[in-house]
Design a protein around this motif. Sequence first.
Motif, short mmCIF file in Angstrom:
data_model
loop_
_atom_site.label_atom_id
_atom_site.label_comp_id
_atom_site.label_asym_id
_atom_site.label_seq_id
_atom_site.Cartn_x
_atom_site.Cartn_y
_atom_site.Cartn_z
N ARG A 1 -0.22 28.46 -30.01
CA ARG A 1 0.25 28.02 -28.64
C ARG A 1 -0.22 29.07 -28.28
NH1 ARG A 1 4.77 28.07 -32.34
NH2 ARG A 1 6.10 26.62 -31.73
N ALA A 2 0.02 29.02 -26.33
CA ALA A 2 -0.91 29.73 -25.27
C ALA A 2 0.41 30.08 -24.38
CB ALA A 2 -1.98 28.86 -24.57
N ASN A 3 -0.31 31.22 -24.02
CA ASN A 3 1.38 32.02 -23.40
C ASN A 3 0.64 32.80 -21.07
OD1 ASN A 3 2.66 31.22 -25.71
ND2 ASN A 3 4.65 31.88 -24.10
N TRP A 4 0.65 32.32 -20.54
CA TRP A 4 0.19 33.04 -19.98
C TRP A 4 1.59 34.31 -19.17
CZ3 TRP A 4 -4.69 33.92 -17.64
CH2 TRP A 4 -4.82 35.15 -16.64
N ALA A 5 1.37 35.73 -19.33
CA ALA A 5 2.41 36.06 -19.19
C ALA A 5 3.66 36.17 -19.16
CB ALA A 5 2.54 36.22 -17.61
N ASP A 6 3.53 35.53 -20.68
CA ASP A 6 5.40 34.48 -21.84
C ASP A 6 5.41 33.79 -20.90
OD1 ASP A 6 5.11 37.38 -22.58
OD2 ASP A 6 6.15 38.07 -21.38
N VAL A 7 4.18 32.65 -20.28
CA VAL A 7 4.95 31.53 -19.83
C VAL A 7 4.47 30.84 -20.89
CG1 VAL A 7 4.53 29.42 -18.36
CG2 VAL A 7 5.69 31.85 -17.28
N GLU A 8 4.65 29.85 -21.18
CA GLU A 8 4.28 28.96 -22.28
C GLU A 8 3.33 27.95 -21.52
OE1 GLU A 8 4.18 26.30 -26.86
OE2 GLU A 8 5.67 27.77 -26.18
N VAL A 9 2.16 27.66 -22.22
CA VAL A 9 1.06 26.55 -20.88
C VAL A 9 0.80 25.80 -22.00
CG1 VAL A 9 -0.94 26.47 -19.71
CG2 VAL A 9 0.32 28.91 -19.76
N PRO A 10 1.05 23.78 -22.47
CA PRO A 10 0.78 23.09 -23.38
C PRO A 10 -0.63 22.92 -23.58
CG PRO A 10 3.10 22.80 -22.41
CD PRO A 10 2.38 23.71 -21.06
N LEU A 11 -1.13 23.07 -24.31
CA LEU A 11 -2.76 22.23 -23.96
C LEU A 11 -3.18 21.22 -25.83
CD1 LEU A 11 -3.96 25.94 -24.31
CD2 LEU A 11 -3.97 24.64 -22.71
N THR A 12 -3.65 20.65 -25.39
CA THR A 12 -4.37 20.22 -26.45
C THR A 12 -4.74 21.44 -27.75
OG1 THR A 12 -7.12 19.46 -25.54
CG2 THR A 12 -4.78 17.99 -25.15
N VAL A 13 -5.33 20.11 -28.84
CA VAL A 13 -6.13 20.33 -30.27
C VAL A 13 -7.52 21.23 -29.37
CG1 VAL A 13 -6.98 20.67 -32.23
CG2 VAL A 13 -4.89 18.53 -31.64
N THR A 14 -8.41 20.24 -28.85
CA THR A 14 -9.32 20.67 -28.08
C THR A 14 -9.59 21.53 -26.46
OG1 THR A 14 -9.64 18.06 -28.36
CG2 THR A 14 -11.51 20.17 -27.16
N GLU A 15 -8.73 21.78 -26.27
CA GLU A 15 -8.36 22.91 -25.24
C GLU A 15 -7.98 24.09 -25.88
OE1 GLU A 15 -6.77 19.80 -22.51
OE2 GLU A 15 -5.18 21.40 -22.64
N PHE A 16 -6.96 24.05 -26.90
CA PHE A 16 -6.95 25.28 -27.58
C PHE A 16 -7.77 25.93 -28.39
CE2 PHE A 16 -4.94 28.20 -31.05
CZ PHE A 16 -4.18 28.61 -29.88
N SER A 17 -8.14 25.06 -28.94
CA SER A 17 -10.25 25.12 -29.96
C SER A 17 -10.84 26.20 -29.14
CB SER A 17 -10.67 24.11 -30.67
OG SER A 17 -9.43 23.44 -31.24
N ILE A 18 -11.53 25.40 -27.86
CA ILE A 18 -12.42 25.78 -27.14
C ILE A 18 -11.90 27.27 -26.15
CG2 ILE A 18 -13.34 25.79 -24.65
CD1 ILE A 18 -13.55 23.21 -25.08
N LEU A 19 -10.39 27.39 -26.16
CA LEU A 19 -10.32 28.83 -25.43
C LEU A 19 -10.24 29.44 -26.42
CD1 LEU A 19 -8.77 30.81 -22.86
CD2 LEU A 19 -6.48 29.57 -23.86
N ARG A 20 -9.40 29.27 -27.75
CA ARG A 20 -9.79 30.54 -28.78
C ARG A 20 -10.92 30.74 -29.25
NH1 ARG A 20 -8.15 28.00 -34.77
NH2 ARG A 20 -9.74 27.18 -34.23
N LEU A 21 -12.31 29.98 -28.71
CA LEU A 21 -13.46 30.48 -29.22
C LEU A 21 -13.75 31.52 -27.85
CD1 LEU A 21 -16.29 30.28 -30.52
CD2 LEU A 21 -16.23 28.44 -28.66
N LEU A 22 -13.49 30.83 -26.44
CA LEU A 22 -13.55 32.14 -26.16
C LEU A 22 -12.96 33.28 -26.19
CD1 LEU A 22 -13.51 29.87 -22.56
CD2 LEU A 22 -15.69 30.17 -24.03
N ALA A 23 -11.56 33.52 -26.37
CA ALA A 23 -11.34 34.58 -26.33
C ALA A 23 -11.43 35.57 -27.36
CB ALA A 23 -9.85 34.08 -26.62
N ALA A 24 -11.71 35.00 -28.68
CA ALA A 24 -11.94 35.82 -29.77
C ALA A 24 -13.41 37.16 -29.56
CB ALA A 24 -12.64 34.37 -30.82
#
Length: 236
Positions: A146-169
């Motif tokens: 799950r991805a949240n921005w200021a406590d608001v959940e943002v629905p992401l696809t598997v690939t979108e979450f994977s890319i964002l996880r990579l950048l955020a890590a």
Amino acid sequence: MPRTILVVDDDPHIRQLLVFALAKAGLGAIEAADGEAALALVEVQQPDLIILDINMPRMDGLEVCRRVRADSQVPILFLSSRDDEIDRVIGIELGADDYVVKPFSPREVVARVMAILRRVAAPAPPQPAAATIAQGLLRLDMDGWRANWADVEVPLTVTEFSILRLLAAMPAKVFGRDAIIDRLHGPGFAVTDRTIDSHIRNLRAKFANVGGTDLIETRAGIGYALGPCRGEQPVA
């Protein structure tokens, strides 16, 4: 239990070919010959991934994808008889995770399916060790995907979450498109730069809707990096 893959194509020969190839890889498969049947199976069977033909009569794959994405983030791999870039970009923008052009090798399709399923099951990056990554107003729940921005959940696809996880890590690192592809799929996997750009554009648009206007930075001639993630608080 084996993963269940929904194969959607109006050509029975293609469905049979893919079901056989998936079974050889140890995956379960169910079939649908049209979009309406596919939507019914998604609701009842809740497959782990959908292989979805774009060019079907009555309801094409793009419309099926739109309806699935209204309430589900199940991974979707598109099949298309055309290699037009516009089809590829539209498919990704609608929320597809990958795209294969006909005629295809069943082995390639299975390889892409397995790559997507591995991303779903992949453990969180080694840094940080916590089950949550927090950068500014961005929060990523590794276990819940799950991805949240200021406590608001943002629905992401598997690939979108994977890319964002990579950048955020690794927020201090700039990733080129090839590096992102290698991290997601492994070296030598055939994915175009434009596909990565489409996923990045989707991420930016989704977070901009809740105030995350500085989610991802573009470093000209290099690639992408996580932005400061200060953005704006969503308006109540």
